[in-house]
Scaffold this motif. Structure first.
Motif, PDB file in Angstrom:
ATOM      1  N   ASN A  74     -37.143-136.908 -21.858  1.00 42.20           N
ATOM      2  CA  ASN A  74     -36.977-136.703 -20.370  1.00 42.20           C
ATOM      3  C   ASN A  74     -36.350-135.223 -19.794  1.00 42.20           C
ATOM      4  O   ASN A  74     -35.987-135.013 -18.593  1.00 42.20           O
ATOM      5  CB  ASN A  74     -36.156-137.702 -19.839  1.00 42.20           C
ATOM      6  N   ILE A  75     -35.972-134.469 -20.940  1.00 36.87           N
ATOM      7  CA  ILE A  75     -35.321-133.074 -20.655  1.00 36.87           C
ATOM      8  C   ILE A  75     -36.037-131.873 -21.277  1.00 36.87           C
ATOM      9  O   ILE A  75     -35.781-130.814 -20.748  1.00 36.87           O
ATOM     10  CB  ILE A  75     -33.813-133.134 -21.215  1.00 36.87           C
ATOM     11  N   CYS A  76     -37.320-132.163 -21.784  1.00 35.05           N
ATOM     12  CA  CYS A  76     -37.980-131.044 -22.179  1.00 35.05           C
ATOM     13  C   CYS A  76     -39.536-131.422 -22.054  1.00 35.05           C
ATOM     14  O   CYS A  76     -39.944-132.571 -21.718  1.00 35.05           O
ATOM     15  CB  CYS A  76     -37.535-130.580 -23.636  1.00 35.05           C
ATOM     16  N   GLU A  77     -40.338-130.363 -22.458  1.00 40.84           N
ATOM     17  CA  GLU A  77     -41.827-130.529 -22.551  1.00 40.84           C
ATOM     18  C   GLU A  77     -42.385-129.882 -23.735  1.00 40.84           C
ATOM     19  O   GLU A  77     -41.830-128.981 -24.262  1.00 40.84           O
ATOM     20  CB  GLU A  77     -42.341-129.795 -21.267  1.00 40.84           C
ATOM     21  N   ILE A  78     -43.474-130.630 -24.355  1.00 41.72           N
ATOM     22  CA  ILE A  78     -43.952-130.121 -25.542  1.00 41.72           C
ATOM     23  C   ILE A  78     -45.078-129.112 -24.947  1.00 41.72           C
ATOM     24  O   ILE A  78     -45.997-129.631 -24.444  1.00 41.72           O
ATOM     25  CB  ILE A  78     -44.544-131.253 -26.323  1.00 41.72           C
ATOM     26  N   ILE A  79     -45.187-127.856 -25.500  1.00 38.22           N
ATOM     27  CA  ILE A  79     -46.093-127.039 -25.444  1.00 38.22           C
ATOM     28  C   ILE A  79     -47.003-126.670 -26.463  1.00 38.22           C
ATOM     29  O   ILE A  79     -48.273-126.305 -26.211  1.00 38.22           O
ATOM     30  CB  ILE A  79     -45.537-125.646 -24.667  1.00 38.22           C
ATOM     31  N   GLU A  80     -46.829-127.468 -27.650  1.00 36.89           N
ATOM     32  CA  GLU A  80     -47.613-127.335 -28.556  1.00 36.89           C
ATOM     33  C   GLU A  80     -47.231-128.125 -29.678  1.00 36.89           C
ATOM     34  O   GLU A  80     -46.042-128.258 -30.004  1.00 36.89           O
ATOM     35  CB  GLU A  80     -47.884-125.861 -29.012  1.00 36.89           C
ATOM     36  N   ILE A  81     -48.296-128.755 -30.335  1.00 37.33           N
ATOM     37  CA  ILE A  81     -48.064-129.241 -31.592  1.00 37.33           C
ATOM     38  C   ILE A  81     -48.971-128.888 -32.822  1.00 37.33           C
ATOM     39  O   ILE A  81     -50.237-128.846 -32.619  1.00 37.33           O
ATOM     40  CB  ILE A  81     -48.375-131.146 -31.422  1.00 37.33           C
ATOM     41  N   SER A  82     -48.399-128.817 -34.121  1.00 42.79           N
ATOM     42  CA  SER A  82     -49.470-128.571 -35.102  1.00 42.79           C
ATOM     43  C   SER A  82     -49.162-129.524 -36.275  1.00 42.79           C
ATOM     44  O   SER A  82     -47.988-129.792 -36.572  1.00 42.79           O
ATOM     45  CB  SER A  82     -48.715-127.155 -35.665  1.00 42.79           C
ATOM     46  N   PRO A  83     -50.296-129.824 -36.702  1.00 41.10           N
ATOM     47  CA  PRO A  83     -51.598-129.549 -36.165  1.00 41.10           C
ATOM     48  C   PRO A  83     -52.107-130.120 -34.685  1.00 41.10           C
ATOM     49  O   PRO A  83     -51.308-131.058 -34.491  1.00 41.10           O
ATOM     50  CB  PRO A  83     -52.364-130.389 -37.343  1.00 41.10           C
ATOM     51  N   PRO A  84     -52.858-129.413 -34.186  1.00 36.90           N
ATOM     52  CA  PRO A  84     -53.351-130.080 -33.004  1.00 36.90           C
ATOM     53  C   PRO A  84     -53.994-131.307 -32.902  1.00 36.90           C
ATOM     54  O   PRO A  84     -54.469-131.818 -34.105  1.00 36.90           O
ATOM     55  CB  PRO A  84     -54.160-129.036 -32.550  1.00 36.90           C
ATOM     56  N   CYS A  85     -53.876-132.165 -31.746  1.00 34.70           N
ATOM     57  CA  CYS A  85     -54.438-133.464 -31.670  1.00 34.70           C
ATOM     58  C   CYS A  85     -55.815-133.358 -31.671  1.00 34.70           C
ATOM     59  O   CYS A  85     -56.421-132.313 -31.157  1.00 34.70           O
ATOM     60  CB  CYS A  85     -54.041-134.125 -30.376  1.00 34.70           C
ATOM     61  N   PRO A  86     -56.587-134.028 -32.496  1.00 39.58           N
ATOM     62  CA  PRO A  86     -58.025-133.830 -32.608  1.00 39.58           C
ATOM     63  C   PRO A  86     -58.639-134.003 -31.294  1.00 39.58           C
ATOM     64  O   PRO A  86     -58.379-134.917 -30.569  1.00 39.58           O
ATOM     65  CB  PRO A  86     -58.359-135.003 -33.707  1.00 39.58           C
ATOM     66  N   THR A  87     -59.884-133.492 -30.998  1.00 43.48           N
ATOM     67  CA  THR A  87     -60.858-133.790 -29.969  1.00 43.48           C
ATOM     68  C   THR A  87     -62.034-134.199 -30.124  1.00 43.48           C
ATOM     69  O   THR A  87     -62.445-133.583 -31.230  1.00 43.48           O
ATOM     70  CB  THR A  87     -60.423-132.312 -29.111  1.00 43.48           C
ATOM     71  N   PRO A  88     -62.763-134.788 -29.357  1.00 37.49           N
ATOM     72  CA  PRO A  88     -64.248-135.070 -29.570  1.00 37.49           C
ATOM     73  C   PRO A  88     -65.134-133.803 -29.975  1.00 37.49           C
ATOM     74  O   PRO A  88     -64.747-132.754 -29.272  1.00 37.49           O
ATOM     75  CB  PRO A  88     -64.718-135.579 -28.174  1.00 37.49           C
ATOM     76  N   ASN A  89     -66.052-133.854 -30.843  1.00 38.25           N
ATOM     77  CA  ASN A  89     -66.797-132.869 -31.420  1.00 38.25           C
ATOM     78  C   ASN A  89     -68.223-133.120 -30.872  1.00 38.25           C
ATOM     79  O   ASN A  89     -68.788-133.872 -31.537  1.00 38.25           O
ATOM     80  CB  ASN A  89     -66.486-132.551 -32.751  1.00 38.25           C
ATOM     81  N   ILE A  90     -68.680-132.647 -29.697  1.00 34.99           N
ATOM     82  CA  ILE A  90     -69.948-133.226 -29.445  1.00 34.99           C
ATOM     83  C   ILE A  90     -71.230-132.264 -29.403  1.00 34.99           C
ATOM     84  O   ILE A  90     -70.826-131.133 -28.982  1.00 34.99           O
ATOM     85  CB  ILE A  90     -69.867-133.485 -27.751  1.00 34.99           C
ATOM     86  N   PRO A  91     -72.301-132.692 -30.074  1.00 31.66           N
ATOM     87  CA  PRO A  91     -73.382-131.546 -30.104  1.00 31.66           C
ATOM     88  C   PRO A  91     -73.975-131.318 -28.945  1.00 31.66           C
ATOM     89  O   PRO A  91     -73.903-131.971 -27.880  1.00 31.66           O
ATOM     90  CB  PRO A  91     -74.239-132.394 -31.054  1.00 31.66           C
ATOM     91  N   ASP A  92     -74.322-129.974 -28.678  1.00 28.57           N
ATOM     92  CA  ASP A  92     -74.989-129.577 -27.462  1.00 28.57           C
ATOM     93  C   ASP A  92     -76.380-130.250 -27.205  1.00 28.57           C
ATOM     94  O   ASP A  92     -76.948-130.445 -28.140  1.00 28.57           O
ATOM     95  CB  ASP A  92     -75.098-127.993 -27.600  1.00 28.57           C
ATOM     96  N   TYR A  93     -76.850-130.015 -25.959  1.00 26.45           N
ATOM     97  CA  TYR A  93     -78.179-130.387 -25.468  1.00 26.45           C
ATOM     98  C   TYR A  93     -78.489-131.728 -25.608  1.00 26.45           C
ATOM     99  O   TYR A  93     -79.719-132.205 -26.091  1.00 26.45           O
ATOM    100  CB  TYR A  93     -79.061-129.373 -26.212  1.00 26.45           C
ATOM    101  N   LEU A  94     -77.516-132.828 -25.826  1.00 26.23           N
ATOM    102  CA  LEU A  94     -77.807-134.070 -25.830  1.00 26.23           C
ATOM    103  C   LEU A  94     -78.226-134.962 -24.454  1.00 26.23           C
ATOM    104  O   LEU A  94     -77.711-134.389 -23.340  1.00 26.23           O
ATOM    105  CB  LEU A  94     -76.775-134.968 -26.400  1.00 26.23           C
ATOM    106  N   PRO A  95     -79.010-135.586 -24.295  1.00 27.75           N
ATOM    107  CA  PRO A  95     -79.321-136.454 -23.326  1.00 27.75           C
ATOM    108  C   PRO A  95     -78.132-137.348 -22.980  1.00 27.75           C
ATOM    109  O   PRO A  95     -77.337-137.513 -23.418  1.00 27.75           O
ATOM    110  CB  PRO A  95     -80.459-137.617 -23.719  1.00 27.75           C
ATOM    111  N   ASP A  96     -78.159-137.353 -21.388  1.00 24.14           N
ATOM    112  CA  ASP A  96     -76.754-137.699 -20.855  1.00 24.14           C
ATOM    113  C   ASP A  96     -76.179-139.284 -21.496  1.00 24.14           C
ATOM    114  O   ASP A  96     -75.258-139.395 -21.856  1.00 24.14           O
ATOM    115  CB  ASP A  96     -76.823-137.939 -19.306  1.00 24.14           C
ATOM    116  N   ALA A 189     -69.198-141.019 -38.356  1.00 27.51           N
ATOM    117  CA  ALA A 189     -69.268-140.063 -37.498  1.00 27.51           C
ATOM    118  C   ALA A 189     -70.074-138.592 -37.852  1.00 27.51           C
ATOM    119  O   ALA A 189     -70.459-138.115 -36.974  1.00 27.51           O
ATOM    120  CB  ALA A 189     -67.872-139.746 -37.286  1.00 27.51           C
ATOM    121  N   ALA A 190     -69.706-138.254 -39.077  1.00 29.51           N
ATOM    122  CA  ALA A 190     -70.255-137.099 -39.532  1.00 29.51           C
ATOM    123  C   ALA A 190     -71.967-137.135 -39.576  1.00 29.51           C
ATOM    124  O   ALA A 190     -72.457-136.314 -39.209  1.00 29.51           O
ATOM    125  CB  ALA A 190     -69.789-136.832 -41.022  1.00 29.51           C
TER     126      ALA A 190
END
Length: 220
Positions: A74-96, A189-190
């Protein structure tokens, strides 16, 4: 020892307590901040964490608290974590609809919900292979459609062979008593990502490059 509550980028656990140590302050382009080593109590692995004070506390005040056994959340903020949190890896040009399904699967895998991930990766594969095999002889089984698409050179034989070695393509996530492992879901996933790249992203990239080349030729 001071602690902080965070989302661990190592094991994916949410609102997890980490013990903090190894403090040093840095003056950089972002101003003064604190680098600490954090040890997640869930997975016991180390994290690199950069901290600044929140709107009511300075960096120095945060540094002073680090020497005390106290919760610093409650007294600070995290500006970076290493390793970074994983994010979704979405191929381009997919149908919605396929993009939505794959994104849902990625989020489930990242959050550790492997049952949901297995079922939604499979759903993305089902939709994509049915879409791309509309003009081919009907195949009710997903693995058969993948094999057929490979025979038609719309997928590589290596992808079809890989699919045959992955546990029922996520089907056990819905029908078996034993849960798939994280390794099973990572493999699924891969495979799903590469299949979508071959079916949608690569053909669209080639089409756009060809059009750009033709336009440049016409202008010459």
């Amino acid at each position: 020892m001071a602690t902080i509550v965070l989302d661990c980028s190592r094991c994916g656990s949410k609102d997890q307590t980490a013990d903090l140590s190894s403090i040093f302050t840095v003056d950089g382009n972002r101003g003064q901040f604190i680098n600490v080593a954090g040890f997640c109590r869930g997975c016991k692995k180390v994290l690199g964490i950069s901290l600044v004070g929140n709107h009511r506390h300075t960096v120095q005040e945060v540094a002073n608290y680090l020497g005390i056994k106290d919760d610093l959340t409650n007294i600070c903020e995290i500006i970076e974590i290493s390793p970074p949190c994983p994010t979704p890896n979405i191929p381009d040009y997919l149908p919605d609809n396929i993009e939505r399904s794959f994104l849902e699967a990625e989020r489930s895998r990242i959050s550790g919900n492997i049952l949901a991930a297995g079922m939604t990766y499979r759903r993305a594969l089902e939709m994509a292979t049915k879409d791309k095999a509309r003009d081919l002889p009907a195949r009710k089984i997903l693995a058969q459609r993948i094999e057929l698409l490979a025979k038609e050179n719309r997928l590589t034989p290596a992808l079809a062979d890989w699919a045959n070695h992955i546990k029922d393509l996520g089907n056990e996530a819905a029908h078996e008593e034993d849960e798939p492992t994280a390794a099973d879901i990572n493999a699924l996933a891969a495979l799903t990502r590469m299949t979508l790249i071959y079916l949608y992203e690569m053909p669209e990239r080639v089409r756009r490059m060809r059009e750009a080349s033709q336009e440049q030729g016409a202008e010459a």
